[in-house]
Design a protein around this motif. Structure first.
Motif, PDB file in Angstrom:
ATOM      1  N   ASP A  67       0.826  -1.218   0.000  1.00 11.03           N
ATOM      2  CA  ASP A  67       0.000   0.000   0.000  1.00 11.03           C
ATOM      3  C   ASP A  67       0.856   1.261   0.000  1.00 11.03           C
ATOM      4  N   ILE A  68       2.071   1.186   0.564  1.00 12.91           N
ATOM      5  CA  ILE A  68       2.952   2.362   0.623  1.00 12.91           C
ATOM      6  C   ILE A  68       3.557   2.669  -0.739  1.00 12.91           C
ATOM      7  N   HIS A  69       4.133   1.664  -1.381  1.00  9.74           N
ATOM      8  CA  HIS A  69       4.873   1.930  -2.618  1.00  9.74           C
ATOM      9  C   HIS A  69       4.241   1.351  -3.881  1.00  9.74           C
ATOM     10  N   GLY A  70       3.230   0.513  -3.733  1.00 13.35           N
ATOM     11  CA  GLY A  70       2.530   0.001  -4.903  1.00 13.35           C
ATOM     12  C   GLY A  70       3.248  -1.099  -5.653  1.00 13.35           C
ATOM     13  N   ILE A  71       4.360  -1.589  -5.108  1.00  5.51           N
ATOM     14  CA  ILE A  71       5.112  -2.663  -5.761  1.00  5.51           C
ATOM     15  C   ILE A  71       4.569  -3.995  -5.254  1.00  5.51           C
ATOM     16  N   THR A  72       4.030  -4.801  -6.151  1.00  7.05           N
ATOM     17  CA  THR A  72       3.343  -6.026  -5.746  1.00  7.05           C
ATOM     18  C   THR A  72       4.254  -7.246  -5.862  1.00  7.05           C
ATOM     19  N   ASN A  73       3.829  -8.324  -5.212  1.00  6.74           N
ATOM     20  CA  ASN A  73       4.560  -9.584  -5.308  1.00  6.74           C
ATOM     21  C   ASN A  73       4.542 -10.117  -6.737  1.00  6.74           C
ATOM     22  N   GLU A  74       3.418  -9.919  -7.435  1.00  6.99           N
ATOM     23  CA  GLU A  74       3.312 -10.374  -8.822  1.00  6.99           C
ATOM     24  C   GLU A  74       4.317  -9.631  -9.711  1.00  6.99           C
ATOM     25  N   PHE A  75       4.450  -8.317  -9.482  1.00  7.58           N
ATOM     26  CA  PHE A  75       5.384  -7.518 -10.281  1.00  7.58           C
ATOM     27  C   PHE A  75       6.827  -7.976 -10.062  1.00  7.58           C
ATOM     28  N   LEU A  76       7.154  -8.337  -8.831  1.00 12.76           N
ATOM     29  CA  LEU A  76       8.530  -8.714  -8.498  1.00 12.76           C
ATOM     30  C   LEU A  76       8.870 -10.162  -8.849  1.00 12.76           C
ATOM     31  N   GLN A  77       7.876 -10.924  -9.261  1.00 14.50           N
ATOM     32  CA  GLN A  77       8.065 -12.362  -9.436  1.00 14.50           C
ATOM     33  C   GLN A  77       9.203 -12.708 -10.395  1.00 14.50           C
ATOM     34  N   ASP A  78       9.357 -11.926 -11.480  1.00 14.68           N
ATOM     35  CA  ASP A  78      10.398 -12.249 -12.451  1.00 14.68           C
ATOM     36  C   ASP A  78      11.637 -11.356 -12.330  1.00 14.68           C
ATOM     37  N   LYS A  79      11.738 -10.593 -11.209  1.00 15.48           N
ATOM     38  CA  LYS A  79      12.882  -9.695 -11.026  1.00 15.48           C
ATOM     39  C   LYS A  79      14.049 -10.448 -10.392  1.00 15.48           C
ATOM     40  N   GLN A  80      15.235  -9.872 -10.507  1.00 16.09           N
ATOM     41  CA  GLN A  80      16.433 -10.533  -9.996  1.00 16.09           C
ATOM     42  C   GLN A  80      16.467 -10.519  -8.467  1.00 16.09           C
ATOM     43  N   THR A  81      17.216 -11.449  -7.914  1.00 18.25           N
ATOM     44  CA  THR A  81      17.394 -11.503  -6.468  1.00 18.25           C
ATOM     45  C   THR A  81      18.434 -10.472  -6.035  1.00 18.25           C
ATOM     46  N   GLU A  82      18.533 -10.250  -4.733  1.00 16.72           N
ATOM     47  CA  GLU A  82      19.531  -9.334  -4.197  1.00 16.72           C
ATOM     48  C   GLU A  82      20.939  -9.788  -4.568  1.00 16.72           C
ATOM     49  N   GLU A  83      21.179 -11.074  -4.473  1.00 16.60           N
ATOM     50  CA  GLU A  83      22.504 -11.607  -4.792  1.00 16.60           C
ATOM     51  C   GLU A  83      22.870 -11.345  -6.251  1.00 16.60           C
ATOM     52  N   ASP A  84      21.895 -11.495  -7.142  1.00 14.94           N
ATOM     53  CA  ASP A  84      22.141 -11.272  -8.567  1.00 14.94           C
ATOM     54  C   ASP A  84      22.348  -9.789  -8.879  1.00 14.94           C
ATOM     55  N   ALA A  85      21.642  -8.908  -8.172  1.00 10.36           N
ATOM     56  CA  ALA A  85      21.704  -7.475  -8.448  1.00 10.36           C
ATOM     57  C   ALA A  85      22.899  -6.799  -7.793  1.00 10.36           C
ATOM     58  N   PHE A  86      23.503  -7.457  -6.824  1.00 10.43           N
ATOM     59  CA  PHE A  86      24.462  -6.767  -5.960  1.00 10.43           C
ATOM     60  C   PHE A  86      25.692  -6.254  -6.693  1.00 10.43           C
ATOM     61  N   SER A  87      26.257  -7.028  -7.620  1.00 10.50           N
ATOM     62  CA  SER A  87      27.491  -6.590  -8.279  1.00 10.50           C
ATOM     63  C   SER A  87      27.271  -5.293  -9.049  1.00 10.50           C
ATOM     64  N   GLU A  88      26.121  -5.144  -9.680  1.00  8.85           N
ATOM     65  CA  GLU A  88      25.799  -3.905 -10.394  1.00  8.85           C
ATOM     66  C   GLU A  88      25.668  -2.729  -9.433  1.00  8.85           C
ATOM     67  N   ILE A  89      25.024  -2.968  -8.300  1.00  9.57           N
ATOM     68  CA  ILE A  89      24.840  -1.914  -7.295  1.00  9.57           C
ATOM     69  C   ILE A  89      26.180  -1.511  -6.701  1.00  9.57           C
ATOM     70  N   GLN A  90      26.994  -2.494  -6.356  1.00  8.22           N
ATOM     71  CA  GLN A  90      28.301  -2.216  -5.759  1.00  8.22           C
ATOM     72  C   GLN A  90      29.183  -1.421  -6.715  1.00  8.22           C
ATOM     73  N   GLU A  91      29.175  -1.778  -7.981  1.00  3.52           N
ATOM     74  CA  GLU A  91      29.979  -1.061  -8.968  1.00  3.52           C
ATOM     75  C   GLU A  91      29.481   0.370  -9.139  1.00  3.52           C
ATOM     76  N   PHE A  92      28.176   0.562  -9.128  1.00  3.11           N
ATOM     77  CA  PHE A  92      27.601   1.895  -9.319  1.00  3.11           C
ATOM     78  C   PHE A  92      27.962   2.814  -8.151  1.00  3.11           C
ATOM     79  N   PHE A  93      27.865   2.325  -6.923  1.00  2.00           N
ATOM     80  CA  PHE A  93      28.098   3.168  -5.748  1.00  2.00           C
ATOM     81  C   PHE A  93      29.577   3.380  -5.458  1.00  2.00           C
TER      82      PHE A  93
END
Length: 283
Positions: A67-93
């Motif tokens: 209800d706060i952000h509108g991001i649903t479980n269905e929307f996230l179902q095919d998104k990457q996991t934290e482990e998969d996303a981390f290298s991109e985030i670490q490189e960016f920051f």
């Protein structure tokens, strides 16, 4: 606070925001991370890179978070996991950026939680809270509240922006920071600083004779002053604090103690202070 904005000429500036599964960094996950990276080129801040990453947590989001952000479980179902996303985030920051956000301590804490789960440590050069900039610039003006959406609408900066999605909140935060930054520059031109610089000789913690006196004490070139951990403010019986650069003093105290924010300073206790002294040498 104006001096804080001057750091922008030396480092990557990353304006970022998160949407999360909750408010506890140790157990909750970032489900959306939006960030824009800027460089200072000849005094002009140029957008160099941006990210808008959705992350699927290892559990279902509950209704109050959705209800706060509108991001649903269905929307996230095919998104990457934290482990998969981390290298991109670490490189960016990276490790030496100026991190900018609105009530930025929360977002940094959530990012730290992610880094900790990935067996590493979030490193950055400095942080800048646009909420504190706005309070400083807009002090004394009639404003309903200091939520990001209220301030953006009040200043007429809300064109094309909806709220409670991280990417729109980042754009709103950037617009508000630009506004405050430009206001600081104008104030600097019309009101040259006459604040006196104070040199800190030593830092110690004293419990005081009552809760109002408990806090972090400084022996300085002008005399003694202290930060009351109860009142969350600086005091002195022999220094006119209106004539000294409190922002610079506080910034130096945080650096020398090895802590990140005045929020941590306000939670300081004698035991925490002793633990800091054992792990870090300062005078």
């Amino acid at each position: 606070m104006y001096e804080d904005t001057m750091h922008m000429q030396y480092h990557d500036i990353i304006v970022f925001d998160t949407e999360t599964s909750g408010v506890k960094p140790s157990k909750d996950y970032i489900v959306q991370l939006s960030a824009r990276k800027f460089k200072n080129e000849g005094g002009e801040l140029i957008l160099k890179d941006k990210r808008n990453i959705y992350i699927r947590p290892p559990f279902f989001l509950d209704k109050k978070n959705i209800d706060i952000h509108g991001i649903t479980n269905e929307f996230l179902q095919d998104k990457q996991t934290e482990e998969d996303a981390f290298s991109e985030i670490q490189e960016f920051f990276g490790e030496n950026a100026l991190l900018v956000g609105y009530n930025v301590d929360f977002d940094i804490d959530m990012l730290r939680g992610m880094y900790k789960r990935q067996k590493t440590e979030l490193k950055f050069w400095y942080k800048l809270d646009v909420l504190e900039m706005a309070r400083d610039i807009l002090y004394g003006k009639e404003i309903e509240d200091y939520s990001l959406s209220t301030l953006i609408r009040h200043l007429g900066l809300d064109s094309g922006i909806t709220f409670h999605q991280a990417d729109d909140d980042v754009l709103a935060t950037w617009r508000l920071m630009e506004y405050c930054y430009n206001e600081y520059k104008e104030l600097r031109k019309t009101q040259p600083s006459s604040l006196e610089h104070v040199y800190i000789n030593s830092i110690y913690f004293w419990k005081g004779y009552n809760k109002f006196q408990q806090g972090v004490y400084l022996n300085t070139s002008l005399g003694k002053m202290y930060y009351s951990t109860f009142q969350k403010a600086w005091f002195s019986s022999n220094i006119n604090l209106e004539r000294v650069d409190i922002d610079a003093i506080e910034r130096e105290v945080l650096i020398r103690m090895g802590i990140d924010s005045n929020k941590e300073l306000g939670k300081m206790t004698a035991r925490k202070f002793e633990n800091i002294k054992k792990g870090k040498q300062f005078v």
